[in-house]
Design a protein around this motif. Structure first.
Motif, PDB file in Angstrom:
ATOM      1  N   SER A  56      85.719  15.460  68.226  1.00 58.85           N
ATOM      2  CA  SER A  56      86.841  14.754  68.859  1.00 58.85           C
ATOM      3  C   SER A  56      88.149  15.412  68.465  1.00 58.85           C
ATOM      4  O   SER A  56      88.213  16.167  67.489  1.00 58.85           O
ATOM      5  N   TYR A  57      89.169  15.110  69.244  1.00 58.01           N
ATOM      6  CA  TYR A  57      90.513  15.576  68.928  1.00 58.01           C
ATOM      7  C   TYR A  57      91.500  14.512  69.389  1.00 58.01           C
ATOM      8  O   TYR A  57      91.179  13.674  70.226  1.00 58.01           O
ATOM      9  N   HIS A  58      92.676  14.549  68.790  1.00 61.08           N
ATOM     10  CA  HIS A  58      93.731  13.613  69.163  1.00 61.08           C
ATOM     11  C   HIS A  58      94.788  14.389  69.946  1.00 61.08           C
ATOM     12  O   HIS A  58      95.256  15.425  69.499  1.00 61.08           O
ATOM     13  N   TYR A  59      95.111  13.889  71.131  1.00 59.98           N
ATOM     14  CA  TYR A  59      96.109  14.557  71.957  1.00 59.98           C
ATOM     15  C   TYR A  59      97.338  13.658  72.088  1.00 59.98           C
ATOM     16  O   TYR A  59      97.256  12.441  71.959  1.00 59.98           O
ATOM     17  N   ASP A  68      92.376   9.797  71.958  1.00 61.16           N
ATOM     18  CA  ASP A  68      91.314  10.629  71.411  1.00 61.16           C
ATOM     19  C   ASP A  68      90.321  10.948  72.517  1.00 61.16           C
ATOM     20  O   ASP A  68      90.118  10.141  73.432  1.00 61.16           O
ATOM     21  N   ARG A 134      91.271  23.047  69.473  1.00 63.86           N
ATOM     22  CA  ARG A 134      91.665  23.071  68.047  1.00 63.86           C
ATOM     23  C   ARG A 134      93.033  23.771  67.878  1.00 63.86           C
ATOM     24  O   ARG A 134      93.828  23.394  67.042  1.00 63.86           O
ATOM     25  N   TYR A 137      95.698  21.311  69.806  1.00 67.01           N
ATOM     26  CA  TYR A 137      95.894  20.028  69.114  1.00 67.01           C
ATOM     27  C   TYR A 137      95.339  20.144  67.698  1.00 67.01           C
ATOM     28  O   TYR A 137      94.260  19.625  67.402  1.00 67.01           O
ATOM     29  N   GLU A 139      94.390  19.599  63.880  1.00 68.89           N
ATOM     30  CA  GLU A 139      94.192  18.383  63.091  1.00 68.89           C
ATOM     31  C   GLU A 139      95.284  18.310  62.030  1.00 68.89           C
ATOM     32  O   GLU A 139      95.700  19.312  61.487  1.00 68.89           O
ATOM     33  N   LYS A 140      95.700  17.090  61.774  1.00 74.40           N
ATOM     34  CA  LYS A 140      96.770  16.906  60.781  1.00 74.40           C
ATOM     35  C   LYS A 140      96.221  16.655  59.414  1.00 74.40           C
ATOM     36  O   LYS A 140      95.183  16.185  59.205  1.00 74.40           O
TER      37      LYS A 140
END
Length: 140
Positions: A56-59, A68, A134, A137, A139-140
Motif C-alpha cells: 500500500s501507499y499513501h497519496y 491509501d 515508491r 509517494y 513513505e514517511k
C-alpha cells in the motif's frame, strides 16, 4: 467529505476467489495471486469488496484529497480480469506494447485470461509500478 470506498479490509482473499463463478477465471485468479505474491513480496489483502491488492501507499493530491491504495492489484470480474498498475508512469505504456492481448482504461488494464499475456512482462509491470509509486509517494 468524500470517503473512499476501496479500503483495505480483513476479508479472505481465498474466500473471494472461491466465489468467482467461472472456473477458468478462478484458476487464473489463483495464478495471478501466485505471480503477484511472488513478485511483490507482499501478502494479498482485500481492498473493498472485489480488489486483491498488494502492499500500500499513501497519496495526497494538490487538491487536498488523500488516501491509501494498493501498490498493485487485480480483480477477477465477470467480463474481464482487471489489473491495477500505477498510472502516469511512461514506462507502463512501453511495457504494455509487449504485454499481449489486453485493453486498457485510465487506471486499469483488462485481460480475458492469463494465457493471453506475457507473464514476464506482467512481472516487469508490477516491479515498475511499485518503483514508480515508491518514488512518487515516498513513505514517511
Amino acid at each position: 467529505m468524500y470517503e473512499l470506498k476501496t479500503k483495505e479490509n480483513d476479508n479472505s482473499v481465498i474466500e473471494f476467489i472461491e466465489k468467482v463463478e467461472s472456473l477458468k477465471k478462478r484458476e487464473d485468479a489463483y495464478k495471478l495471486l501466485d505471480i503477484f505474491t511472488e513478485t511483490t513480496g507482499y501478502q494479498a489483502k482485500m481492498w473493498g469488496p472485489s480488489i486483491i491488492g498488494f502492499g500500500s501507499y499513501h497519496y495526497k493530491y494538490g487538491t487536498g484529497h488523500e488516501g491509501d491504495a494498493p501498490l498493485v492489484g487485480f480483480s477477477p470480474r465477470k467480463a474481464k480480469i482487471s489489473l491495477y498498475f500505477a498510472t502516469g508512469d511512461t514506462k507502463r505504456e512501453e511495457l504494455l506494447k509487449k504485454f499481449g492481448k489486453h485493453t486498457s482504461g485510465k487506471a486499469c488494464v483488462y485481460i480475458n485470461k492469463v494465457a493471453d499475456i506475457d507473464v514476464d512482462v506482467l512481472k516487469e509491470l508490477i516491479h515498475q509500478s511499485i518503483k514508480f509509486l515508491r518514488e512518487t509517494y515516498p513513505e514517511k
